[in-house]
Every structure is written in C-alpha cells, then in structure tokens.
Write an enzyme that holds these catalytic residues in place. Structure first.
Site, PDB file in Angstrom:
ATOM      1  N   ARG A 142      -0.743   8.866   1.574  1.00 60.35           N
ATOM      2  CA  ARG A 142      -2.126   9.294   1.333  1.00 60.35           C
ATOM      3  C   ARG A 142      -2.338  10.794   1.251  1.00 60.35           C
ATOM      4  O   ARG A 142      -3.143  11.277   0.460  1.00 60.35           O
ATOM      5  CB  ARG A 142      -2.984   8.793   2.487  1.00 60.35           C
ATOM      6  CG  ARG A 142      -3.624   7.530   2.141  1.00 60.35           C
ATOM      7  CD  ARG A 142      -4.449   7.028   3.250  1.00 60.35           C
ATOM      8  NE  ARG A 142      -4.428   5.594   3.076  1.00 60.35           N
ATOM      9  CZ  ARG A 142      -4.899   4.730   3.924  1.00 60.35           C
ATOM     10  NH1 ARG A 142      -5.448   5.150   5.029  1.00 60.35           N
ATOM     11  NH2 ARG A 142      -4.839   3.460   3.673  1.00 60.35           N
ATOM     12  N   HIS A 177     -11.439   9.825   6.491  1.00 63.45           N
ATOM     13  CA  HIS A 177     -11.240   8.385   6.691  1.00 63.45           C
ATOM     14  C   HIS A 177     -10.721   8.040   8.076  1.00 63.45           C
ATOM     15  O   HIS A 177     -11.170   7.084   8.692  1.00 63.45           O
ATOM     16  CB  HIS A 177     -10.235   7.909   5.631  1.00 63.45           C
ATOM     17  CG  HIS A 177      -9.911   6.451   5.678  1.00 63.45           C
ATOM     18  ND1 HIS A 177     -10.859   5.482   5.424  1.00 63.45           N
ATOM     19  CD2 HIS A 177      -8.753   5.797   5.944  1.00 63.45           C
ATOM     20  CE1 HIS A 177     -10.294   4.278   5.534  1.00 63.45           C
ATOM     21  NE2 HIS A 177      -9.017   4.442   5.858  1.00 63.45           N
ATOM     22  N   ARG A 223      -1.021   9.151   8.779  1.00 61.67           N
ATOM     23  CA  ARG A 223      -0.853   7.721   9.076  1.00 61.67           C
ATOM     24  C   ARG A 223      -0.440   6.936   7.836  1.00 61.67           C
ATOM     25  O   ARG A 223      -0.999   7.107   6.751  1.00 61.67           O
ATOM     26  CB  ARG A 223      -2.164   7.143   9.609  1.00 61.67           C
ATOM     27  CG  ARG A 223      -2.142   5.644   9.766  1.00 61.67           C
ATOM     28  CD  ARG A 223      -3.384   5.141  10.450  1.00 61.67           C
ATOM     29  NE  ARG A 223      -4.574   5.264   9.661  1.00 61.67           N
ATOM     30  CZ  ARG A 223      -5.022   4.334   8.812  1.00 61.67           C
ATOM     31  NH1 ARG A 223      -4.320   3.232   8.600  1.00 61.67           N
ATOM     32  NH2 ARG A 223      -6.140   4.517   8.163  1.00 61.67           N
ATOM     33  N   HIS A 245      -8.958   9.685   2.782  1.00 63.99           N
ATOM     34  CA  HIS A 245      -8.529   8.588   1.913  1.00 63.99           C
ATOM     35  C   HIS A 245      -8.722   9.038   0.476  1.00 63.99           C
ATOM     36  O   HIS A 245      -9.773   9.585   0.126  1.00 63.99           O
ATOM     37  CB  HIS A 245      -9.360   7.332   2.201  1.00 63.99           C
ATOM     38  CG  HIS A 245      -8.742   6.082   1.651  1.00 63.99           C
ATOM     39  ND1 HIS A 245      -8.635   5.840   0.295  1.00 63.99           N
ATOM     40  CD2 HIS A 245      -8.177   5.013   2.259  1.00 63.99           C
ATOM     41  CE1 HIS A 245      -8.038   4.663   0.109  1.00 63.99           C
ATOM     42  NE2 HIS A 245      -7.751   4.147   1.286  1.00 63.99           N
ATOM     43  N   GLU A 251       0.848  -1.202   0.000  1.00 64.83           N
ATOM     44  CA  GLU A 251       0.000   0.000   0.000  1.00 64.83           C
ATOM     45  C   GLU A 251       0.877   1.242   0.000  1.00 64.83           C
ATOM     46  O   GLU A 251       2.112   1.150   0.140  1.00 64.83           O
ATOM     47  CB  GLU A 251      -0.952  -0.010   1.209  1.00 64.83           C
ATOM     48  CG  GLU A 251      -2.046  -1.075   1.073  1.00 64.83           C
ATOM     49  CD  GLU A 251      -3.010  -1.130   2.238  1.00 64.83           C
ATOM     50  OE1 GLU A 251      -2.921  -0.292   3.145  1.00 64.83           O
ATOM     51  OE2 GLU A 251      -3.855  -2.041   2.243  1.00 64.83           O
TER      52      GLU A 251
HETATM   53  P1  FAD Z   1     -13.758   0.978  16.000  1.00 67.10           P
HETATM   54  O1  FAD Z   1     -13.464  -0.264  15.292  1.00 67.10           O
HETATM   55  O2  FAD Z   1     -14.372   2.078  15.231  1.00 67.10           O
HETATM   56  O3  FAD Z   1     -14.691   0.624  17.227  1.00 67.10           O
HETATM   57  C1  FAD Z   1     -15.246   1.648  18.015  1.00 67.10           C
HETATM   58  C2  FAD Z   1     -16.302   1.034  18.900  1.00 67.10           C
HETATM   59  O4  FAD Z   1     -16.719   1.974  19.879  1.00 67.10           O
HETATM   60  C3  FAD Z   1     -17.552   0.626  18.161  1.00 67.10           C
HETATM   61  O5  FAD Z   1     -17.982  -0.599  18.681  1.00 67.10           O
HETATM   62  C4  FAD Z   1     -18.546   1.730  18.497  1.00 67.10           C
HETATM   63  O6  FAD Z   1     -19.890   1.362  18.421  1.00 67.10           O
HETATM   64  C5  FAD Z   1     -18.126   2.012  19.926  1.00 67.10           C
HETATM   65  N1  FAD Z   1     -18.517   3.322  20.452  1.00 67.10           N
HETATM   66  C6  FAD Z   1     -18.274   4.546  19.931  1.00 67.10           C
HETATM   67  N2  FAD Z   1     -18.760   5.490  20.746  1.00 67.10           N
HETATM   68  C7  FAD Z   1     -19.319   4.854  21.803  1.00 67.10           C
HETATM   69  C8  FAD Z   1     -19.994   5.280  22.970  1.00 67.10           C
HETATM   70  N3  FAD Z   1     -20.228   6.567  23.230  1.00 67.10           N
HETATM   71  N4  FAD Z   1     -20.443   4.347  23.837  1.00 67.10           N
HETATM   72  C9  FAD Z   1     -20.259   3.022  23.595  1.00 67.10           C
HETATM   73  N5  FAD Z   1     -19.632   2.565  22.494  1.00 67.10           N
HETATM   74  C10 FAD Z   1     -19.167   3.478  21.623  1.00 67.10           C
HETATM   75  N6  FAD Z   1      -6.987   0.499   9.067  1.00 67.10           N
HETATM   76  C11 FAD Z   1      -6.006  -0.385   8.778  1.00 67.10           C
HETATM   77  O7  FAD Z   1      -5.020  -0.457   9.498  1.00 67.10           O
HETATM   78  N7  FAD Z   1      -6.114  -1.199   7.696  1.00 67.10           N
HETATM   79  C12 FAD Z   1      -7.186  -1.162   6.863  1.00 67.10           C
HETATM   80  O8  FAD Z   1      -7.261  -1.926   5.919  1.00 67.10           O
HETATM   81  C13 FAD Z   1      -8.221  -0.229   7.130  1.00 67.10           C
HETATM   82  N8  FAD Z   1      -9.277  -0.119   6.298  1.00 67.10           N
HETATM   83  C14 FAD Z   1     -10.286   0.723   6.638  1.00 67.10           C
HETATM   84  C15 FAD Z   1     -11.420   0.783   5.828  1.00 67.10           C
HETATM   85  C16 FAD Z   1     -12.491   1.575   6.179  1.00 67.10           C
HETATM   86  C17 FAD Z   1     -13.700   1.640   5.298  1.00 67.10           C
HETATM   87  C18 FAD Z   1     -12.429   2.353   7.374  1.00 67.10           C
HETATM   88  C19 FAD Z   1     -13.577   3.202   7.791  1.00 67.10           C
HETATM   89  C20 FAD Z   1     -11.298   2.320   8.161  1.00 67.10           C
HETATM   90  C21 FAD Z   1     -10.226   1.516   7.808  1.00 67.10           C
HETATM   91  N9  FAD Z   1      -9.076   1.454   8.595  1.00 67.10           N
HETATM   92  C22 FAD Z   1      -8.094   0.575   8.278  1.00 67.10           C
HETATM   93  C23 FAD Z   1      -9.021   2.152   9.873  1.00 67.10           C
HETATM   94  C24 FAD Z   1      -9.359   1.155  10.988  1.00 67.10           C
HETATM   95  O9  FAD Z   1     -10.388   0.303  10.548  1.00 67.10           O
HETATM   96  C25 FAD Z   1      -9.809   1.842  12.245  1.00 67.10           C
HETATM   97  O10 FAD Z   1      -8.956   2.891  12.579  1.00 67.10           O
HETATM   98  C26 FAD Z   1      -9.824   0.832  13.390  1.00 67.10           C
HETATM   99  O11 FAD Z   1     -10.667  -0.233  13.046  1.00 67.10           O
HETATM  100  C27 FAD Z   1     -10.302   1.486  14.654  1.00 67.10           C
HETATM  101  O12 FAD Z   1     -10.493   0.493  15.611  1.00 67.10           O
HETATM  102  P2  FAD Z   1     -11.044   0.909  17.033  1.00 67.10           P
HETATM  103  O13 FAD Z   1     -11.204  -0.338  17.804  1.00 67.10           O
HETATM  104  O14 FAD Z   1     -10.233   1.992  17.582  1.00 67.10           O
HETATM  105  O15 FAD Z   1     -12.479   1.566  16.718  1.00 67.10           O
HETATM  106  C1  SIN Z   2      -7.468   0.700   2.570  1.00 68.55           C
HETATM  107  O1  SIN Z   2      -7.747  -0.486   2.418  1.00 68.55           O
HETATM  108  O2  SIN Z   2      -7.130   1.461   1.672  1.00 68.55           O
HETATM  109  C2  SIN Z   2      -7.541   1.259   3.951  1.00 68.55           C
HETATM  110  C3  SIN Z   2      -6.282   0.980   4.613  1.00 68.55           C
HETATM  111  C4  SIN Z   2      -6.089   1.893   5.770  1.00 68.55           C
HETATM  112  O3  SIN Z   2      -6.943   2.727   6.097  1.00 68.55           O
HETATM  113  O4  SIN Z   2      -5.019   1.791   6.356  1.00 68.55           O
END
Ligand code: FAD
Ligand code: SIN
Length: 556
Positions: free
Chosen positions: A295, A356, A391, A247, A119
């Site tokens: 990015r 993103h 990032r 993104h 990537e």
């Molecule tokens: P999240 O997975 O967002 O989880 C947050 C949780 O908190 C959820 O369960 C939500 O409901 C809960 N929550 C929020 N507020 C509250 C509240 N007030 N009370 C109770 N619960 C609450 N990153 C990579 O490294 N590789 C990738 O390939 C990649 N692809 C991506 C593709 C997309 C489409 C997106 C949107 C992001 C991508 N990212 C990727 C970024 C990555 O997915 C996220 O940064 C990561 O998953 C965040 O994980 P997290 O556990 O911090 O939060």
């Molecule tokens: C992607 O698949 O392009 C998302 C990867 C990332 O957010 O790191």
C-alpha cells in the site's frame, strides 16, 4: 450529578473485533463490562471490506505469510510477533466461524473451500472474506454471541475519559517501569454527562485507530485515538506513531462529507487497473507487483501522479470483467458507487488515497500487555510490532483476533488466581467542573478542523522537515489551547475526543520528526533513503520523552 461505581473482573473499552472477541473469551473467567462510546456497532470493524488474511490454502505456508508481512513492513516488524500472528490465524478463523460468521466459500474438491482473495503485497491467495462486507458480518456475529452471555454487560453511549491508576490517587506515575497499575477507567455517560467509575482487575483498551486526525479518511467518526491518548497520559509506552497508512483507493468526491468510501484492495485483487488522467498505467514502472504492490508504494505513486499532472484523482478500472461476477463479489461497493453516480461495471472509479490505518499505538508484548500493570491492548490501538513501517493488507482484523486471544490467555490466569483477593482502591469522584456552553461548539469544531487540515497538509503521504516543524509548532499551540478549554468546560464526549485527537496528532508528528529516514509509510523528502541506524521503533512516553529503541529490547 450522581455518578455511579461499577465493578467487574474485566473492563473492555471498545466494541469492535478486538474488544468483543476478548470479552466473549474473558467471560469464561469472570464478569465483563464493555463500554463503547456510541452504538455497539460503531467501529472500524463494521466497515472492513477486503477480509482477514490467514494461511488456509494448500499451496501456502506460514513462512510465506511471515515473509510477506515483514517485506510489506519494510523490515521493521518484530519477527516474534509476526510469528504469533500468522501461526494463530487459522485457529482464530475457525473460532469466528463457530461463533456464527459466515464467510464466502467456493466449490472445491470437497465441495466447500474458502473463496480466498488476493490483496496487495500477498504472494498467495489468503484473504478470507464475506463478499465485500467482511467487517459487518464479523461484527454482527460477535455482537450476537456476546449478547447471549449473561456475564457480559454492554454500556453503549459511554465514553472512557481517563484510566484509573495510582496517578489519580496522587501517586507518582511512571508507566515505563511497571510501577503504574491500571484499575479501570473514568467513563462518561454521554447523555447525562455523569462521569462514572468503572473498576476492574483487568482493563483492555480496544478503542481502534485514529483516521479522524486527518482531513480525508476511510474511518468512521469514532476513530479519534482515544485509547492511545489515554494510555499515553497514564504513562504507557507508545510507538511507531509516524506510520499512518493511507489506503490508495478511496472514492474521490469534489465535496467530501464525512468518511470517504473505501474501494477495497480486493477489487485490485480481482484485476482492477490504475490509470492516470492521460490513460497511462503508471504502476507498471513502479513495482513488479504493479497495482498489487504494498500500500505505501501504491499510495505514494498515486500522490506523485496527482502532483505531476495537477489532477485531483486517478482512475481504477475493472469494467472489463463480467458484470454479474462483479456485482456478486462486491455488492456493497457496487451499490455505494451507483449511489454516487458511478457504475463500475461500465466505467472507471475516480479514486484518491485517504488515511486508513494507524500501524503504531500502545506498545504491547506477545501477551498483549502494555507497560502498565493489568492494562492490555488489542486491535488497532496496539503497537504489537507486527506491522513495522507498513501493514500488509487484511492483517489488521487478524492481529485484533490473535492478540485479543493472547490478552485473554494471559489476563484470565491473573483473574482466576486472584479471585476474591483483588481489592481495588477507592477512587475519588470525578471533580472536573466547568461551564460548557453549547454555543461554544463552534470552538471545538474549529479546533477539530484545524487538526485535520494541518495533519493532511503537513504530515501526509510525503513529509519534509519544514512541514513537520510547522505542524509541530501549530499542534503545541492547539494542545495548550484545548487543554485550557478542557479544564474550564463541562465535560462532553466531543470535548473528550478533541483532547485525544490533539494528543494523538502530536504523537504522530513527534514520531515523524524523530525518524530521520524514509521507510514504508513515512516518507520525508529531506531524508529520502532508508537509514539502518533508524531500524528501530520511535518509543514515546509522557514521562520519558522519545527514544529510538528495538521493540525486542523492551521487556515488561
Ligand atoms: P474498532 O473496530 O475501530 O473498534 C473500536 C471501538 O472502540 C468502537 O466500538 C469505538 O466506538 C470504541 N471506542 C473508541 N474510543 C472509545 C472511548 N473513548 N470510550 C469507549 N469506547 C470507545 N482490516 C483488515 O484486516 N481487513 C479489511 O478488510 C479491512 N478493511 C477496512 C475497511 C475500512 C473502511 C476501514 C476503516 C478499516 C479496514 N480495516 C481492515 C482495518 C480494520 O477494520 C480495523 O483496523 C479493525 O477493525 C480495528 O478493530 P478494533 O477492534 O481495534 O477497533
Ligand atoms: C481493503 O479492503 O482494501 C481494506 C483491507 C485492509 O485494510 O486491510
């Protein structure tokens, strides 16, 4: 309303990769309550496509990954945090596999080696993935594992509202000098509207990002900055908020309803090329890595093309590759594009940048501790210092895994040592009463739209002093209006989120106004160059304003 009181050793707020991986480990040391505001799968994690970066190839090294991360971060990353991130990667991936995550493999000399993708900004192939459904596969494995553990209790449709600190007991708050301790959170049962008290010796915020403060985003609706706003209100230090990552390639639609479909960077990793409406490959003159530049550079180049030619989107083309390979490698993106009328094995995909990922968040140390005692943060809500000003692709899932592990190591020691000795204070029942009328939903919706539009128009990929000043004035007005409305209304999940969105938007604007330079994701036409006096973090605290500080100098 009969509100309840729950007590556990650990309170986990959020059920994405950070919250779940922490909970699974913490359950070895004590009882765990997880609150999550919708269904357990509703998270950014569930939508992750590209994968998780980690040094697993023979020709790769930790130093390569560290360098790539720091270069992508425009030399603002905290090196000690990057080292922790990179060096712990392989172990965390192995753990995920033990917990049941099935990644894509290819036949190597040993018959089974990771199919490591490429990537933007990576000098080597190091993206572990499960086709283009990495997040879903990981989330499912974590949920399954957590469900097998009896000391973990999951509370779906429970929205954390505010942290429990001495502040609620009438004591002065000063989170910046560790005089504030967290004892859990007030949590709303969405359905009954009861606000319950969840007490815990250790609380971890794992509430993810805040893409929804922007009009166009790849994030699902849960990403409203709740944890960051909550911690900020409690006095925690927050930093790097100006670095919202756009993104480069979200599917363009004339009318965007809900989140934008992401076209993974892994598609460019497999060779996809970007063209403008004149059929020109505009990345050629911009960066040596062309389409695979970091990015911030690709998103800004697209933005420039759109403004230069007056277009609404550019094109991403991979139709020259073998269709069978593409459908196998990207089954989700292929099916989703087809649904929207584009067969990417035959034609280019119309794409635009979309909000993103939030690089900033609640400032944490190498043990994932925030500036508030017994409050840890992991995942997208945290500002570990790893990402600096931008990032590196696929470093987010890795950061969530590594720093939730750090949080577990540190907090479980505390819980074990104090078992049976921690007396948590009694907190008053939730007493905010109002007269929320469902007809008034229109007010909330209007405010949400206003925040999203002003952030998109004034605090987007390219900023200026004039735009930021406008955004600031408007957000202060909205903040006052929303806070008044919040006070007068009966609580609801939507209202809680609106209150958090306006705070998060304000933090992004304030960070952007303070950074008088252009670096990484923050580009201000009034300060188009890098300024080394600004090679610091814009640290914000509700009781101490905003200051530029070196993250290494912040000690908890
Ligand atoms: P999240 O997975 O967002 O989880 C947050 C949780 O908190 C959820 O369960 C939500 O409901 C809960 N929550 C929020 N507020 C509250 C509240 N007030 N009370 C109770 N619960 C609450 N990153 C990579 O490294 N590789 C990738 O390939 C990649 N692809 C991506 C593709 C997309 C489409 C997106 C949107 C992001 C991508 N990212 C990727 C970024 C990555 O997915 C996220 O940064 C990561 O998953 C965040 O994980 P997290 O556990 O911090 O939060
Ligand atoms: C992607 O698949 O392009 C998302 C990867 C990332 O957010 O790191």
């Amino acid at each position: 309303m009969n509100s309840k009181i729950y007590e556990s050793d650990f309170l986990v707020i959020g059920s994405g990769i950070a919250g779940l991986s922490f909970a699974i480990k913490a359950s070895e040391s004590g009882t765990v309550n997880i609150v999550t505001k919708k269904k357990d799968t509703d998270s950014n994690t569930n939508y992750a496509q590209g994968g998780i970066s980690s040094v697993l190839a023979d020709d790769d090294s930790f130093d390569n990954h560290i360098d790539d991360t720091i270069i992508a971060g425009n030399f603002l990353s905290k090196k000690s945090a990057v080292e922790v991130l990179v060096k712990n990667g392989p172990e965390r991936i192995r753990e995920l596999i033990e917990w049941g995550a099935e990644f894509s493999f290819k036949n190597g000399p040993d018959g089974k080696s990771f199919d490591l993708g490429r990537e933007g900004g990576h000098s080597h192939n190091r993206i572990v993935h499960a086709m283009d459904l990495t997040g879903k596969i990981v989330e499912e494995a974590l949920l399954k594992k957590a469900a097998e553990i009896t000391s973990i209790k999951m509370f779906e449709d429970h929205t954390a509202v505010d942290l429990l600190t001495q502040h609620q007991l009438g004591e002065k708050k000063c989170g910046n000098d560790r005089n504030t301790t967290c004892y859990g959170a007030y949590v709303l049962e969405n359905e009954t509207k009861s606000v319950d008290i969840f007490k815990a010796a250790v609380t971890i915020i794992a509430t993810g990002g805040a893409g929804n403060v922007y009009l166009h985003t790849t994030n699902p609706s849960i990403a409203t900055g709740d944890g960051i706003a909550m911690a900020y209100r409690a006095g925690a230090l927050v930093g790097d908020m100006e670095f919202m990552q756009f993104h480069p390639t979200a599917f363009y639609e004339e009318v965007q309803d809900g989140r934008a479909l992401l076209i993974s960077e892994a598609v460019r990793g497999e060779g996809a090329l970007l063209y403008n409406s004149k059929g020109e490959r505009f990345m050629e003159g911009v960066h040596d890595l062309k389409e695979l530049a970091p990015r911030d550079i690709v998103a800004r180049a697209i933005d420039k093309e759109l403004k230069r030619l007056g277009d609404k989107h550019v094109f991403l083309d991979i139709s020259f590759k073998d269709p069978d390979f593409l459908i196998k490698r990207f089954p989700f993106i292929y099916a989703m594009c087809l649904k929207k009328g584009v067969d990417f094995t035959k034609e280019p995909i119309p794409v635009v940048p979309a909000a993103h990922y939030l690089c900033g968040g609640i400032i944490t140390d190498l043990n994932a501790r925030s500036s508030i005692e017994n409050l840890y943060v992991a995942g997208e809500s945290a500002c570990t210092g790893v990402h600096g000003a931008n990032r590196l692709a696929s470093n987010s899932l890795l950061e969530a895994l590594v720093f939730s592990h750090q949080a577990f190591l540190h907090s479980s020691g505390y819980v074990k040592k104090n078992k049976g000795r921690t007396i948590l204070p009694d907190f008053p029942k939730w007493d905010k009463e109002g007269t929320f009328d469902y007809e008034e939903w229109v007010l909330i919706k209007h405010d949400i739209n206003e925040i999203k539009s002003l952030m998109w128009d004034y605090v987007g990929i390219v900023r200026s002093n004039l735009r930021l000043d406008r955004a600031y004035r408007r957000i202060l007005f909205l903040e006052e209006e929303i806070s008044d409305y919040y006070r007068r209304s009966t609580i609801s999940s939507k209202l809680v989120q609106l209150r958090n969105m306006v705070t998060t938007a304000k933090l992004i604007i304030c960070g952007a106004m303070t950074r008088k330079e252009s670096r990484g994701l923050h580009f201000n036409t009034d300060y188009p160059d890098i300024n080394d006096d600004m090679k610091k973090c814009a640290v914000q605290c509700s009781n101490a304003g905003i200051q530029m500080k070196n993250l290494d100098d912040i000690r908890f």
